[in-house]
Design an enzyme around this catalytic site. Structure first.
Site, PDB file in Angstrom:
ATOM      1  N   GLY A  47       1.046  -1.056   0.023  1.00 44.44           N
ATOM      2  CA  GLY A  47       0.153  -0.282  -0.181  1.00 44.44           C
ATOM      3  C   GLY A  47       0.537   1.304  -0.113  1.00 44.44           C
ATOM      4  N   THR A  50       0.047   5.797  -1.743  1.00 47.28           N
ATOM      5  CA  THR A  50      -1.270   7.582  -1.024  1.00 47.28           C
ATOM      6  C   THR A  50      -0.961   6.778   0.163  1.00 47.28           C
ATOM      7  OG1 THR A  50      -2.648   6.217  -1.821  1.00 47.28           O
ATOM      8  CG2 THR A  50      -2.496   7.506  -3.084  1.00 47.28           C
ATOM      9  N   ALA A 139      -5.601  -0.539   2.153  1.00 44.35           N
ATOM     10  CA  ALA A 139      -7.232   0.310   2.433  1.00 44.35           C
ATOM     11  C   ALA A 139      -7.535  -0.150   1.405  1.00 44.35           C
ATOM     12  CB  ALA A 139      -6.883   1.559   2.914  1.00 44.35           C
ATOM     13  N   TYR A 234     -16.603   4.127  13.815  1.00 45.05           N
ATOM     14  CA  TYR A 234     -15.915   3.504  13.528  1.00 45.05           C
ATOM     15  C   TYR A 234     -15.002   2.053  14.424  1.00 45.05           C
ATOM     16  CZ  TYR A 234     -10.682   3.082  11.851  1.00 45.05           C
ATOM     17  OH  TYR A 234      -9.564   3.274  10.900  1.00 45.05           O
TER      18      TYR A 234
HETATM   19  P1  NAD Z   1      -4.985   4.740   1.106  1.00 42.57           P
HETATM   20  O1  NAD Z   1      -6.217   5.173   0.600  1.00 42.57           O
HETATM   21  O2  NAD Z   1      -4.564   6.614   0.680  1.00 42.57           O
HETATM   22  O3  NAD Z   1      -3.891   4.191   0.875  1.00 42.57           O
HETATM   23  C1  NAD Z   1      -4.202   2.891   0.314  1.00 42.57           C
HETATM   24  C2  NAD Z   1      -3.034   2.473  -0.450  1.00 42.57           C
HETATM   25  O4  NAD Z   1      -3.749   0.447  -0.402  1.00 42.57           O
HETATM   26  C3  NAD Z   1      -2.383   2.202  -1.396  1.00 42.57           C
HETATM   27  O5  NAD Z   1      -1.264   3.070  -2.032  1.00 42.57           O
HETATM   28  C4  NAD Z   1      -3.640   1.241  -2.737  1.00 42.57           C
HETATM   29  O6  NAD Z   1      -2.797   1.734  -3.546  1.00 42.57           O
HETATM   30  C5  NAD Z   1      -3.068   0.748  -2.231  1.00 42.57           C
HETATM   31  N1  NAD Z   1      -4.303  -0.541  -2.412  1.00 42.57           N
HETATM   32  C6  NAD Z   1      -5.454  -0.934  -2.139  1.00 42.57           C
HETATM   33  N2  NAD Z   1      -6.336  -2.201  -3.070  1.00 42.57           N
HETATM   34  C7  NAD Z   1      -5.215  -2.763  -2.828  1.00 42.57           C
HETATM   35  C8  NAD Z   1      -5.004  -4.512  -3.587  1.00 42.57           C
HETATM   36  N3  NAD Z   1      -5.234  -4.679  -3.958  1.00 42.57           N
HETATM   37  N4  NAD Z   1      -3.306  -3.989  -3.532  1.00 42.57           N
HETATM   38  C9  NAD Z   1      -2.646  -2.912  -3.569  1.00 42.57           C
HETATM   39  N5  NAD Z   1      -2.713  -2.618  -3.200  1.00 42.57           N
HETATM   40  C10 NAD Z   1      -3.638  -1.962  -2.375  1.00 42.57           C
HETATM   41  O7  NAD Z   1      -5.283   5.066   3.075  1.00 42.57           O
HETATM   42  P2  NAD Z   1      -4.142   5.423   3.811  1.00 42.57           P
HETATM   43  O8  NAD Z   1      -6.424   6.239   4.631  1.00 42.57           O
HETATM   44  O9  NAD Z   1      -2.753   5.528   3.743  1.00 42.57           O
HETATM   45  O10 NAD Z   1      -4.804   3.946   5.054  1.00 42.57           O
HETATM   46  C11 NAD Z   1      -3.410   3.528   4.750  1.00 42.57           C
HETATM   47  C12 NAD Z   1      -3.597   2.536   6.407  1.00 42.57           C
HETATM   48  O11 NAD Z   1      -3.829   3.915   7.725  1.00 42.57           O
HETATM   49  C13 NAD Z   1      -5.107   1.568   6.169  1.00 42.57           C
HETATM   50  O12 NAD Z   1      -5.331   0.619   7.301  1.00 42.57           O
HETATM   51  C14 NAD Z   1      -5.695   2.737   7.801  1.00 42.57           C
HETATM   52  O13 NAD Z   1      -6.753   2.137   8.286  1.00 42.57           O
HETATM   53  C15 NAD Z   1      -5.045   3.102   9.061  1.00 42.57           C
HETATM   54  N6  NAD Z   1      -5.088   4.911   9.177  1.00 42.57           N
HETATM   55  C16 NAD Z   1      -5.672   5.584   8.415  1.00 42.57           C
HETATM   56  C17 NAD Z   1      -6.000   6.857   8.400  1.00 42.57           C
HETATM   57  C18 NAD Z   1      -6.932   8.298   7.980  1.00 42.57           C
HETATM   58  O14 NAD Z   1      -7.191   8.991   8.623  1.00 42.57           O
HETATM   59  N7  NAD Z   1      -5.868   7.903   6.898  1.00 42.57           N
HETATM   60  C19 NAD Z   1      -5.570   7.346  10.356  1.00 42.57           C
HETATM   61  C20 NAD Z   1      -4.882   6.069  11.210  1.00 42.57           C
HETATM   62  C21 NAD Z   1      -4.950   5.223  10.066  1.00 42.57           C
END
Ligand code: NAD
Length: 382
Positions: A47, A50, A139, A234
């Site tokens: 992931g 982004t 995600a 959540y």
């Molecule tokens: P995001 O949407 O920015 O990034 C998701 C990443 O997953 C991307 O790189 C995408 O290409 C990749 N992805 C999705 N499906 C895929 C697949 N099938 N195969 C390969 N890659 C795949 O999300 P984010 O907000 O950075 O979330 C990342 C983690 O951080 C998650 O576990 C989320 O719960 C956690 N998180 C997010 C927040 C927030 O507020 N955004 C806060 C705390 C924790």
């Protein structure tokens, strides 16, 4: 082509390559301004294109001189359709990394699949030998199970009872109540199948079997908890059930990794505008208030500030199984102020009480728009 934002609900279907490169460059410059730190040297990021995964990759490459392999699932440009932002981010990241002689390779494809696990394993074996840190930052709204072929879709719903709460349409600036019906048992199970820990464990088991995890290896998955205000949607909702499963997985993986003297942990990160978080009801309104208060206090961080603080200050020393990067967000004063303001936020008071403008700007910037100094009327190659 001249590229303009195309907003559809909570996503934007166009991305600007120059703006996405700018976003990556700004993150790199931030890391460099903070100076170098010691950290793991061979890192796999699942992931990586982004949000938190990309920021982790940038922090470790430019801060700790790590070699990284990134896995993400992004769309290239086709005809008049732009690529997805993660595609442009990854291209820009590799360009900047290679310019400064860093090893960086990326694999684009479904990380849930066995084929991509195999391809990644081959690349690790060929280029890096073994991995010191695996970051799990996927995600996704859906997952095709690699063994059964079953397709799971995640839902963002409360569990047990319906929930009515305040939410905002950030683009329209409308605050309204929404009611969400409770998830069925099947929906809960499906969300756990997509966003729970099964795939994380599959990756670790696979890499372990292939002897690609170095002695002392770490693996971290990103987690969120949030305040009581967002619990129904959540922590106590379907996504929270999936996150609880990720935590159980970490406990399990700690046992699995004992033979490599390794460690599995979660990092509870701050709520921030990303493609994933903008899809969650209630959360955008909460983030708009949070930004307002934390910016006023001078404690606001974006993904890159969070990941630099994680890897330069906490990761090597904090021995807990859940590192709290949401410490400043969850600070009593911040949360008391949010609680107080929550009941006062309406469509009319939104602009004054919250940082909805900051929310919107972050949202546009996820797709490469609204960066100063970029000529958005210029013709660009998709
Ligand atoms: P995001 O949407 O920015 O990034 C998701 C990443 O997953 C991307 O790189 C995408 O290409 C990749 N992805 C999705 N499906 C895929 C697949 N099938 N195969 C390969 N890659 C795949 O999300 P984010 O907000 O950075 O979330 C990342 C983690 O951080 C998650 O576990 C989320 O719960 C956690 N998180 C997010 C927040 C927030 O507020 N955004 C806060 C705390 C924790």
């Amino acid at each position: 082509m001249i590229i303009e934002p195309k907003i559809r609900g909570f996503i934007c279907t166009a991305a600007h390559p120059v703006g996405c490169a700018k976003a990556v460059e700004e993150q790199i410059r931030y890391v460099q301004s903070k100076g170098s730190f010691s950290g793991p040297k061979r890192v796999l990021i699942l992931g990586s294109s982004t949000g938190y995964g990309l920021a982790s990759r940038i922090a470790l490459t430019f801060g700790a001189n790590a070699k990284t392999i990134g896995v993400a699932f992004e769309r290239p440009a086709e005809g008049n359709r732009t690529a997805s932002p993660g595609w442009y981010n990854t291209a820009a990241f590799e360009r900047f990394a290679h310019d400064e002689n860093h090893y960086a390779k990326s694999i684009n494809g479904d990380a849930f699949s066995t084929a991509i696990k195999q391809e990644t394993a081959n690349l690790i074996r060929q280029d890096l030998g073994q991995i010191d840190l695996v970051i799990y930052s996927l995600a996704s709204p859906r997952r095709v199970h690699p063994v059964t072929g079953q397709i799971f879709s995640s839902v963002l719903k409360p569990i047990g009872q319906s929930f009515t709460g305040k939410t905002v349409d950030p683009m329209k600036g409308e605050v309204k109540d929404i009611t969400l019906e409770p998830a069925t048992d099947a929906e809960i199970a499906d969300t756990i199948a997509v966003m729970g820990g099964e795939d994380w464990a599959m990756w670790i088991d696979f890499l372990l079997k292939e002897n690609l995890l170095a002695e002392g290896v770490s693996t971290v998955a990103y987690d969120y908890v949030g305040p009581k205000l967002t619990y129904p949607i959540y922590k106590e909702g379907t996504i929270g059930a999936a996150k609880a499963h990720v935590y159980e997985t970490a406990i399990q993986l700690n046992k699995t990794l004992q033979k490599r003297k390794g460690r599995a942990l979660l990092s509870v990160n701050k709520a921030l505008v990303t493609q994933a978080s903008s899809a969650i009801p209630v959360v955008p309104l909460y983030i708009s208030l949070l930004y307002k208060i934390m910016k006023k206090q001078g404690t606001h961080e974006g993904c890159i500030e969070q990941m630099v603080r994680l890897f330069s200050q906490k990761f090597m020393t904090d021995q807990s199984d859940r590192i709290r990067m949401d410490d400043w967000e969850m600070n009593g004063g911040v949360q008391d102020e949010i609680k107080q303001l929550w009941s006062q936020v309406t469509t009319e008071t939104l602009a004054a009480l919250t940082d909805i403008e900051g929310y919107r700007q972050d949202f546009y910037r996820l797709f490469g728009f609204q960066f100063p100094g970029i000529d958005y009327n210029a013709d660009v190659e998709l």
